[in-house]
Design a protein around this motif. Structure first.
Motif, mmCIF file in Angstrom:
data_model
loop_
_atom_site.group_PDB
_atom_site.id
_atom_site.type_symbol
_atom_site.label_atom_id
_atom_site.label_comp_id
_atom_site.label_asym_id
_atom_site.label_seq_id
_atom_site.Cartn_x
_atom_site.Cartn_y
_atom_site.Cartn_z
ATOM 1 N N GLY A 21 -10.331 5.845 1.915
ATOM 2 C CA GLY A 21 -11.733 5.618 2.244
ATOM 3 C C GLY A 21 -12.649 6.407 1.333
ATOM 4 O O GLY A 21 -12.578 7.641 1.292
ATOM 5 N N MET A 22 -13.511 5.709 0.582
ATOM 6 C CA MET A 22 -14.484 6.352 -0.303
ATOM 7 C C MET A 22 -15.893 6.201 0.280
ATOM 8 O O MET A 22 -16.074 5.622 1.336
ATOM 9 N N SER A 23 -16.883 6.675 -0.426
ATOM 10 C CA SER A 23 -18.265 6.567 0.049
ATOM 11 C C SER A 23 -18.713 5.129 0.227
ATOM 12 O O SER A 23 -19.471 4.804 1.145
ATOM 13 N N ASP A 24 -18.243 4.260 -0.663
ATOM 14 C CA ASP A 24 -18.765 2.893 -0.729
ATOM 15 C C ASP A 24 -17.826 1.833 -0.174
ATOM 16 O O ASP A 24 -18.251 0.723 0.134
ATOM 17 N N ASN A 25 -16.549 2.139 -0.065
ATOM 18 C CA ASN A 25 -15.608 1.141 0.446
ATOM 19 C C ASN A 25 -14.370 1.824 0.980
ATOM 20 O O ASN A 25 -14.072 2.976 0.630
ATOM 21 N N LEU A 26 -13.675 1.129 1.846
ATOM 22 C CA LEU A 26 -12.407 1.609 2.376
ATOM 23 C C LEU A 26 -11.357 0.542 2.120
ATOM 24 O O LEU A 26 -11.608 -0.649 2.328
ATOM 25 N N ILE A 27 -10.190 0.992 1.660
ATOM 26 C CA ILE A 27 -9.093 0.075 1.366
ATOM 27 C C ILE A 27 -8.000 0.315 2.393
ATOM 28 O O ILE A 27 -7.472 1.427 2.517
ATOM 29 N N ALA A 28 -7.669 -0.719 3.170
ATOM 30 C CA ALA A 28 -6.666 -0.625 4.231
ATOM 31 C C ALA A 28 -5.458 -1.469 3.853
ATOM 32 O O ALA A 28 -5.582 -2.665 3.592
ATOM 33 N N PHE A 29 -4.300 -0.835 3.831
ATOM 34 C CA PHE A 29 -3.054 -1.508 3.483
ATOM 35 C C PHE A 29 -2.207 -1.674 4.741
ATOM 36 O O PHE A 29 -2.107 -0.764 5.557
ATOM 37 N N GLN A 30 -1.587 -2.820 4.843
ATOM 38 C CA GLN A 30 -0.767 -3.147 6.015
ATOM 39 C C GLN A 30 0.502 -3.829 5.535
ATOM 40 O O GLN A 30 0.444 -4.735 4.694
ATOM 41 N N ILE A 31 1.646 -3.374 6.026
ATOM 42 C CA ILE A 31 2.888 -4.080 5.709
ATOM 43 C C ILE A 31 3.500 -4.646 6.982
ATOM 44 O O ILE A 31 3.423 -4.039 8.057
ATOM 45 N N ILE A 32 4.076 -5.835 6.846
ATOM 46 C CA ILE A 32 4.786 -6.484 7.937
ATOM 47 C C ILE A 32 6.130 -6.974 7.387
ATOM 48 O O ILE A 32 6.152 -7.797 6.468
ATOM 49 N N PRO A 33 7.253 -6.472 7.893
ATOM 50 C CA PRO A 33 8.553 -6.954 7.420
ATOM 51 C C PRO A 33 8.732 -8.442 7.718
ATOM 52 O O PRO A 33 8.371 -8.924 8.792
ATOM 53 N N VAL A 34 9.282 -9.163 6.758
ATOM 54 C CA VAL A 34 9.519 -10.600 6.894
ATOM 55 C C VAL A 34 11.007 -10.888 7.059
ATOM 56 O O VAL A 34 11.407 -11.723 7.880
ATOM 57 N N SER A 35 11.829 -10.218 6.283
ATOM 58 C CA SER A 35 13.278 -10.398 6.312
ATOM 59 C C SER A 35 13.905 -9.122 5.769
ATOM 60 O O SER A 35 13.182 -8.191 5.364
ATOM 61 N N PRO A 36 15.249 -9.020 5.740
ATOM 62 C CA PRO A 36 15.859 -7.790 5.234
ATOM 63 C C PRO A 36 15.385 -7.394 3.840
ATOM 64 O O PRO A 36 15.366 -6.205 3.514
ATOM 65 N N GLN A 37 14.986 -8.370 3.021
ATOM 66 C CA GLN A 37 14.576 -8.070 1.657
ATOM 67 C C GLN A 37 13.246 -8.731 1.301
ATOM 68 O O GLN A 37 13.013 -9.093 0.147
ATOM 69 N N GLU A 38 12.356 -8.830 2.279
ATOM 70 C CA GLU A 38 11.012 -9.358 2.040
ATOM 71 C C GLU A 38 10.016 -8.611 2.927
ATOM 72 O O GLU A 38 10.267 -8.417 4.117
#
Length: 399
Positions: free
Chosen positions: A302-319
Motif C-alpha cells: 500500500g502506497m500513498s496513491d494506490n494499493l496492490i492486493a495479491f490473491q492466490i487460489i490453488p487450482v490443481s496440484p501444479q496450477e
C-alpha cells in the motif's frame, strides 16, 4: 504418509517432493489449509451497494459474498438448498434477491429462502436457508473461513484497521485487475514471494522502487537503510501515520510500513505516483509502502496513491490462480488522475517474471533428481517462516 513426512522433515529445508505435486496431498491442502484457515476473499469496495455480490471458488466449494440490506457483508455457500445447483453464476453483480437459475428458488440477501414454488403445504422454508460461511471484514479486506471453528484472527483484523485507517479502503475502487495461471503448486508460488534472494537477477522494474528488506533487524540492512527508516518514521509521526509493528500472529500474517527507495513514491517505472489523487486522508505522496502478508493466500503493498492486493487460489496440484488488484481512490478519474498501464506496469512485469520462476521451479521439483535443499537463513527467512507455519497448521488440523 503426510504425518510421517512432517515428522521427518529437515528444519530449514524445502519440503519433500509430494508436497509440491501429489494429487492426494493437494486434496489434503485444500481440506486442511484452505478449508480451515482464514482466506483472503476480496475487497469491501467490490461490494459498493446493498445487493452487490461477488463469487469465489475455494477448491470444490463455490462461495458467494454479498452486501445485505443492513449494509453488512456476509458469505454463503453458493449452493442451492433444493438440488445443489450453483446460484450466482457471474463473477460479480448486483441483485435484490439471489435466484437459482435451475428452478428459481429465491433467497433474500441474508440467505433466507423466500420463494420455492410447488413444494406443498407442509414445506417449511425456514429449514432451507443458504448455508453460511464464516466471514469477517477489516481495513477494506474480506476474509472467509470454511470451518465452523476457525482459528483466531481478531488481533490481525484490529491491526489491519489501525494501519489502513489513513487509506480509507472502503472508499477505493479497482482500477486494474489481472488474473494469471501459474503452472506451479501454490506453495512454490508463496515461497517465491517470501524472499527477494532472486530479485536482483529477475526483477529490474520492481527494484527501481522496492528495497529488498523492510526490517532494521535484517542482517542485510545497511546504516543508510536504518537512517532512511528513522527519517521516514519521524515524517510519519508528524502526520499521524501508524507504522509501529505490534503483532506476530504466529508467522501467519505480517504488517510493516517501510520506506521505498529514496526519491521514489510508488511502485511505478519512474518511481513517481501513479494516481494524482491520493488515498483517504493521506496528505503527502511519500508514505513508503505498507506491506501486508496473510497466509495462506495474500500479500499486499500500500502506497500513498494506490494499493496492490495479491490473491492466490490453488487450482490443481501444479496450477495456481494469481489475481492482482490495483486500487485507487474511488473519485480518481482514469485518463486524468491515473493511467492504468502506468499504474500496473511494474507488477505486470514482475508477475510474469515470477510465473516463469515458479514454473521452472515446479519442473525441477518434478524431476527424479529432486531432493529437499537448504534455505538461506539470511535471505530466505521469510520462506522458512512460511514453511514452518504450513507444517504446523497442517499437523494441527490433521489432528
Amino acid at each position: 504418509m503426510v504425518k510421517t513426512m512432517l515428522e521427518r522433515r529437515i528444519p530449514d529445508y524445502t519440503l519433500e517432493q509430494p508436497f509440491y505435486n501429489n494429487p492426494e496431498l493437494f486434496r489434503i491442502d485444500m481440506e486442511e489449509i484452505f478449508g480451515k484457515e482464514w482466506i483472503f476473499a476480496g475487497m469491501t469496495c467490490e461490494l459498493p451497494k446493498k445487493g452487490s455480490f461477488f463469487t469465489l471458488e475455494i477448491g470444490n466449494n463455490p462461495i458467494l459474498i454479498v452486501r445485505d440490506n443492513k449494509n453488512e457483508i456476509s458469505a454463503f455457500h453458493n449452493v442451492c438448498r433444493h438440488r445443489g445447483s450453483k446460484i450466482c453464476l457471474a463473477s460479480k453483480g448486483k441483485s435484490p434477491k439471489l435466484v437459482c437459475p435451475y428452478h428459481q428458488w429465491a433467497y433474500d440477501l441474508d440467505g433466507s429462502l423466500v420463494y420455492a414454488s410447488d413444494m406443498g403445504d407442509d414445506f417449511d422454508r425456514t429449514q432451507f436457508n443458504l448455508h453460511p460461511v464464516q466471514c469477517k471484514s477489516a481495513g477494506g479486506y474480506i476474509f472467509v473461513c470454511l470451518s465452523d471453528n476457525p482459528p483466531p484472527i481478531q488481533e490481525f483484523l484490529d491491526d489491519l484497521n489501525h494501519y489502513l485507517e489513513p487509506f480509507d479502503m472502503d472508499n477505493t475502487k479497482i482500477a486494474v485487475q489481472s488474473e494469471i495461471i501459474e503452472k506451479a503448486n501454490w506453495k512454490l508460488v508463496v515461497e517465491n514471494n517470501r524472499e527477494c534472494y532472486h530479485c536482483e537477477g529477475s526483477h529490474p522494474e520492481l527494484l527501481a522502487s522496492l528495497l529488498e528488506w523492510d526490517d532494521n533487524n535484517d542482517p542485510r540492512s545497511t546504516p543508510e537503510f536504518k537512517a532512511l527508516v528513522a527519517e521516514k518514521q519521524a515524517l510519519w509521526d508528524g502526520i499521524d501515520i501508524p507504522y509501529l509493528f505490534t503483532g506476530t500472529y504466529n508467522n501467519r500474517s505480517r504488517i510493516v510500513r517501510t520506506p521505498l527507495k529514496a526519491g521514489t513514491h510508488s511502485m511505478t517505472l519512474d518511481g513517481q505516483v501513479a494516481s494524482k489523487k491520493l488515498l483517504g486522508r493521506v496528505p503527502i505522496p511519500d508514505l513508503g509502502a505498507l506491506r501486508i502478508l496473510h497466509l495462506p493466500n495474500s500479500w499486499n503493498h500500500g502506497m500513498s496513491d494506490n494499493l496492490i492486493a495479491f490473491q492466490i487460489i490453488p487450482v490443481s496440484p501444479q496450477e495456481t490462480r494469481v489475481v492482482t488488484r490495483w486500487l485507487v481512490h474511488k473519485d480518481a478519474v482514469e485518463g486524468v488522475d491515473y493511467d492504468p498501464e502506468n499504474l500496473s506496469a511494474v507488477w505486470t512485469a514482475t508477475n510474469a517474471q515470477d510465473r516463469s520462476l515458479a514454473e521452472n521451479n515446479q519442473r525441477g521439483v518434478n524431476s527424479v533428481a529432486y531432493r529437499p535443499g537448504p534455505y538461506s537463513k539470511t535471505f530466505e527467512f521469510g520462506v522458512i517462516n512460511f514453511v514452518n507455519w504450513y507444517c504446523e497448521r497442517l499437523k494441527e488440523n490433521l489432528g
